[in-house]
Design an enzyme around this catalytic site. Sequence first.
Site, PDB file in Angstrom:
ATOM      1  CG  ASN A  62      -0.383  -1.762   1.233  1.00  0.00           C
ATOM      2  OD1 ASN A  62      -0.302  -2.540   2.173  1.00  0.00           O
ATOM      3  ND2 ASN A  62      -0.244  -2.146  -0.033  1.00  0.00           N
ATOM      4  CG  HIS A  79      13.771  20.822  -2.894  1.00  0.00           C
ATOM      5  ND1 HIS A  79      13.504  20.417  -1.600  1.00  0.00           N
ATOM      6  CD2 HIS A  79      14.917  20.191  -3.256  1.00  0.00           C
ATOM      7  CE1 HIS A  79      14.454  19.572  -1.213  1.00  0.00           C
ATOM      8  NE2 HIS A  79      15.322  19.432  -2.182  1.00  0.00           N
TER       9      HIS A  79
END
Length: 259
Positions: A62, A79
């Site tokens: 996948n 972040h």
Amino acid sequence: MTALTDLATAVGTGHVEVIDLTAPLHSDTPILQLPQQFGQTEPFQLHEISRYDDRGPAWYWNNITTGEHTGTHFDAPVHWVTGRDGDDVAAIAPSRLIGPAAVVDHAAESAADPDFLLEVEHLEAWQAEHGPLPSGGWLLYRTGWDARADDPDAFANADANGPHTPGISPTCARWIAEQTDLLGLGVETVGTDAGAAPTFEPPFPCHAELARSGKYGLTSLRNLDRLPPTGAVVIAAPLPIVGGSGSPARVLALVERDS
Ligand code: MN
């Protein structure tokens, strides 16, 4: 290196139990939803390339799409704007991905009040009972919220005023940043901040303080109820996404058993 030989033997015999603190990663894994004026993260998704068929007769694989901050994941200092000059997730030294765990349990308070906030007094009381928070270790904050993690609505627990999930007070977040040598903070909720943290002063204090102090976040943890208050060792392994602000992570705890 008898320590490592002993560890491997102990894992094999079950004397050291390996506990998975990671939530399964799939398309229904809960993700943070920000107010609509902001950019949004994407859910985790599999995109099949082939499955023993014309596209690939002998193999199944996948592509994946995901936000960096999906499911059980690692927040790097970069972040948050307060950590913008800090490490991205690939720059973190691997020795800082493993450390002892201190587990604080406020599941009862969080069940009674979903807006429960951890305060400095709670951590001082924990230290009075268990000793100092570990230098180079993780503070793992149990709230029982992992019991809701398979139900995105219950996990977000939102009403017209926004989400109601337990977290950490601004004062306590600053105390963790400034008064401890922890690696970081791990939580069971979708983010390290409380659901109501957008309304705090300052907003999102836990993100801001952890990143400012070069500390890390771990979120959407499970099975913290299986850890002792002290003595577990946590291995938090994010993908080394170059320049990344975080990554889905496999988080394991090693716990010594008597038997
Ligand atoms: Mn995050």
